[in-house]
Design a protein around this motif. Structure first.
Motif: not given
Length: 345
Positions: A211-233
């Protein structure tokens, strides 16, 4: 991100990377002029803290322990050795340093994540030569039940990409399935890469683009229940509905401006997103996580502190990095200049 960007490159490559480094430094100094780092005294634990250990000067990954409430694992990204640091978020002090054996000499460690059964995964996945490494590594080790300085043997996995070598700084492990994912780092947007269902120590583990990620990503994290993915730049972030790996964009994240925003973790209870930065005595800033991120820890994840009522509270540390419209305009101008320099090389 390693500061000596152009190691082993030719003269032309060194000149191009030097311009990149200079442009990024200019933006870093500009942001530093307006941002005020959070401190442990201003916000306890999952409300934000400052990393006090003088050995941690390039904190490039962050992961909240579920077995030890209030503890965050971090590491330097280069020139340090095979070390992981357990930082008490209530004080900002290191309570344990793990020395990894069985992994050789790390090259460019960029990420840390915790999977099921309190297994720590470390991503030695950086590649500042823009695809110079034909393979990278992932290390796995059990999180110690007692936090003391110790040596821990890790399992090393060789990783390649189905579509060729690339730079990456984001590694996440799904908290329920244990599957490992990597997001590559690209100014024009990266991609989510899925690893095999089970990593193998025999041969290479091929990661495939999903899948595509619309960001110049420097890190990411799953929510504790695994339902969401947060990506930061460096200057923004995106929240995705995980949707069994078919990610769906939900909205922007409230990413603080930091000197060099390199790391991201959910708090163990899922109520906060914790944003870290490189540099000596770097701050970790807490922001409210997107609604519905889930606070239930996966099986084998251990205990955690906090409650859903805390999720509605304001972030004490976030106020330390708010800037006015003038500062935002200045940063935008600097980013525009940075992009022009990057494209010119």
């Amino acid at each position: 991100m390693r500061r000596p960007f152009a190691r082993r490159a030719g003269a032309a490559r060194r000149a191009g990377v030097t311009s990149r480094a200079g442009a990024l430094l200019a933006v870093t100094l500009l942001v530093g002029a307006f941002a005020v780092p959070a401190s442990a005294a201003e916000g306890k634990g999952d409300q934000g803290f400052t990393i006090e250990d003088p050995r941690i000067t390039e904190s490039s990954g962050l992961a909240a322990s579920r077995q030890h409430p209030g503890i965050y694992w971090t590491h330097n990204d280069s020139d340090d050795g095979p070390y992981l640091y357990a930082v008490d978020s209530a004080t900002g002090k290191t309570v344990a340093r793990l020395t990894l054996t069985g992994v050789g000499t790390p090259r460019d460690v960029e990420a840390v994540s915790i999977g099921p059964d309190n297994q720590i995964y470390v991503g030695d996945i950086g590649d500042n030569l823009g695809g110079g490494w034909q393979y990278v590594w992932v290390y796995r080790l059990p999180e110690p039940k007692t936090l003391t300085d110790r040596t821990v043997r890790a399992t090393q996995y060789v990783v390649t990409y189905a579509d060729g070598a690339r730079d990456a700084e984001s590694l996440v492990v799904h908290p329920r399935t244990g599957r490992v994912y990597i997001i590559d780092k690209n100014e024009d947007g990266g991609h989510l890469y899925e690893g095999p269902a089970t990593l193998s120590t025999q041969g290479k583990n091929v990661f495939r683009r999903t899948a595509a990620v619309d960001l110049w990503a420097t890190d990411a994290a799953f929510s504790p229940d695994g339902t969401r993915l947060a990506v930061r730049g460096y200057f923004g972030g995106i929240s995705y509905d995980w949707n069994d790996g078919d990610i769906k964009r939900e909205g922007r994240l409230d990413v603080p401006l930091q000197r060099q925003g390199e790391s991201l973790s959910y708090s163990a209870d899922g109520s906060k997103l914790m944003y870290g930065s490189e540099g000596s005595e770097s701050s970790v800033v807490a922001e409210d996580a997107p609604a519905g991120s889930g606070s239930k820890s996966p099986s084998g994840g251990g205990s955690s502190e906090g409650s859903s009522s805390e999720a509605s509270g304001s972030s004490a540390a976030s106020g330390n990095v708010r800037i006015g419209a003038l500062a935002l305009a200045a940063v935008a101008a600097a980013v525009f200049g940075l992009r022009r320099l990057l494209r010119r090389d």
